[in-house]
Design a protein around this motif. Structure first.
Motif, PDB file in Angstrom:
ATOM      1  N   UNK A  76      11.092  47.628  -2.065  1.00  0.00           N
ATOM      2  CA  UNK A  76      10.091  47.226  -1.079  1.00  0.00           C
ATOM      3  C   UNK A  76      10.668  47.562   0.289  1.00  0.00           C
ATOM      4  N   UNK A  77      10.281  48.728   0.792  1.00  0.00           N
ATOM      5  CA  UNK A  77      10.844  49.173   2.061  1.00  0.00           C
ATOM      6  C   UNK A  77       9.754  49.290   3.123  1.00  0.00           C
ATOM      7  N   UNK A  78      10.139  49.805   4.260  1.00  0.00           N
ATOM      8  CA  UNK A  78       9.223  49.945   5.387  1.00  0.00           C
ATOM      9  C   UNK A  78       8.045  50.846   5.049  1.00  0.00           C
ATOM     10  N   UNK A  79       8.286  51.942   4.290  1.00  0.00           N
ATOM     11  CA  UNK A  79       7.195  52.851   3.945  1.00  0.00           C
ATOM     12  C   UNK A  79       6.165  52.178   3.039  1.00  0.00           C
ATOM     13  N   UNK A  80       6.609  51.345   2.115  1.00  0.00           N
ATOM     14  CA  UNK A  80       5.682  50.636   1.236  1.00  0.00           C
ATOM     15  C   UNK A  80       4.830  49.673   2.060  1.00  0.00           C
TER      16      UNK A  80
END
Length: 144
Positions: A76-80
């Protein structure tokens, strides 16, 4: 391949029958006026979750591709988070999500083709942006 077509037919027929292919129904859900979409999403989630849970334990291969079953964990990163927000804004503005957009054409909602064109243009723009940022990251020298 035939299983994919059958699944698509069932999906499209179900969206049309439940009226989830109509943007106004989706917008009513998003405005907390009609919770039919919640039921449709719930049933789909139960069926998919059951199929994947059983598939991993019963089958050693994916039925369509023949490749081994494995969970693909994505962080779960910034792009998601950013992509989810952008998708949600587009869904809220248009009142339609990608799967339902195609079914909406099937029930005679031809103006939705503009939203489908927008989805393709947005995906293409994201691909160009991703390629540019990947190229820039590859060109950046690292200090070891």
């Amino acid at each position: 391949m035939p299983l994919i077509v059958v699944g698509g037919l069932v999906f499209g027929f179900g969206l049309g029958l439940s009226h989830m292919a109509r943007p106004e129904v989706v917008l009513d859900f998003l405005q907390f006026e009609d919770f039919g979409l919640l039921f449709v999403l719930g049933v789909g989630s139960v069926v998919a979750g059951t199929a994947f849970a059983v598939g991993v334990h019963v089958l050693d291969r994916a039925p369509l591709t023949g490749r081994p079953y494995a969970r693909r964990l994505k962080s779960f990163d910034r792009n998601v988070l950013t992509g989810g927000v952008i998708f949600g804004v587009g869904w809220g503005i248009s009142g339609i999500c990608p799967g339902a957009a195609y079914a909406s054409v099937g029930v005679g909602n031809y103006p939705i083709l503009l939203a489908i064109a927008g989805m393709f243009l947005g995906a293409y723009a994201q691909g160009l942006w991703r390629a540019r940022t990947d190229d820039a990251a590859a060109a950046t020298p690292t200090s070891d």
